[in-house]
Design an enzyme around this catalytic site. Structure first.
Site, short mmCIF file in Angstrom:
data_model
loop_
_atom_site.label_atom_id
_atom_site.label_comp_id
_atom_site.label_asym_id
_atom_site.label_seq_id
_atom_site.Cartn_x
_atom_site.Cartn_y
_atom_site.Cartn_z
N LYS A 54 0.58 -1.15 0.06
CA LYS A 54 0.31 -0.08 -0.10
C LYS A 54 0.26 1.46 -0.56
CE LYS A 54 -3.79 -2.48 2.60
NZ LYS A 54 -4.27 -2.78 3.94
N GLN A 98 -5.55 -2.28 9.42
CA GLN A 98 -5.67 -3.43 9.38
C GLN A 98 -5.60 -4.59 9.53
OE1 GLN A 98 -3.28 -3.18 6.03
NE2 GLN A 98 -3.15 -5.64 6.30
N ASP A 120 -12.17 1.42 3.22
CA ASP A 120 -12.61 -0.33 2.69
C ASP A 120 -13.56 -0.26 2.46
OD1 ASP A 120 -9.63 -1.35 3.20
OD2 ASP A 120 -9.74 -1.50 5.82
#
Length: 289
Positions: A54, A98, A120
């Site tokens: 990322k 995460q 997300d």
């Protein structure tokens, strides 16, 4: 018949270039600098690899990525305070937590992320917007699957689609994305009987069940487009998908590999969502991604 391989890495690279142009416009025209905050707890090795990917994608398209790393015994309350602070920080445009989190951290913490910064796409509000076909932030892997198919100029409208796996991250949002594009999707899962009877009728088959080689040639219609979302570790540490690649490749028209298929697109779509969230939060309408 040998299937054409859909190169997710190459396609993701092209998308990052497009996103980078949009990010540059934000910076030069509006003096806005998109920024993603990643909340990471513990020392999970796989998570560290995903975070590095990322960060690299952020560099590739000009998005700043800030890592907030906490020891595994951080308290629930401390994490909640961090997320609230990120929600209130106008310089932060996207927030992800995460996964996986330590077992003692309640998963309800995910719901604390402001829906406008929920890149997300997991929040109740973004799920509802997707359900109703309204603009919002869509889960990255599901969006990446659609973009991969569209990148090959494969028709989706009027096609039969079988999705194997009903997670909130992939299966359920994909069902709605296909439905919005006038496909006829069927969502299969662990209690679906006679799975191959359903999947072998599909023009597009998405495997997202998390089981090595669960989808074999008997599940696939000749000429089917096969998208393998699975990322599994074999006993010898090799990355493997949910599809028996060698046998299915002989029947499918298109297929994604593992690794190098859906994975890179998931990361690219995260950067897409950060950019889109930045535009939405800034009340700008000149976004073209």
């Amino acid at each position: 018949m040998n299937a054409q391989i859909i190169d997710g890495k190459a396609i993701a690279s092209k998308y990052l270039q497009q996103i980078g142009a949009q990010v540059e416009l934000l910076k030069t025209k509006h003096n806005i600098h998109p920024k993603l905050a990643i909340v990471f707890v513990g020392e999970n090795h796989a998570s560290q690899i995903y975070i590095k990917n990322k960060e690299r994608a952020g560099v590739a398209c000009g998005i700043e990525v800030q890592i907030l790393h906490f020891v595994s015994d951080v308290s629930q309350r401390e994490l909640e305070e961090v997320i609230v602070g990120l929600n209130e920080d106008c310089s932060i445009h996207g927030i992800i937590i995460q996964m996986p989190l330590p077992a003692r951290i309640d998963a309800s913490i995910l719901s604390l992320v402001d829906a406008k910064k929920d890149v997300d796409g997991f929040s109740y509000l973004n799920s509802a917007l997707l359900y109703h076909g309204m603009p919002g932030l869509v889960p990255c892997t599901a969006l990446g699957v659609i973009k991969l198919i569209e990148s090959q100029n494969i028709a989706i409208a009027s096609r039969r689609v079988a999705i194997v796996g009903r997670s909130n991250i992939v299966g359920k949002p994909l069902f709605h994305l296909f439905l919005q594009r006038n496909a006829t999707p069927t969502l299969c899962h662990s209690h679906t009987q006679n799975l191959s009877d359903i999947t072998s009728q599909a023009d597009i088959l998405v495997a997202a069940c998390g089981a090595i080689g669960m989808i074999g040639a008997q599940h696939v219609k000749p000429g089917c487009v096969v998208i393998d979302v699975g990322i599994n570790r074999s006993d010898d540490g090799k990355l493997m998908g949910d599809v028996e690649f060698d046998s299915v490749c002989k029947k499918a028209s298109f297929i994604t590999p593992v690794p190098g298929g859906v994975g890179p697109m998931t990361v690219a779509m995260l950067m897409h969502n950060v950019t889109l969230a930045t535009y939405m939060q800034s009340n700008l309408d000149d976004v073209t991604i």
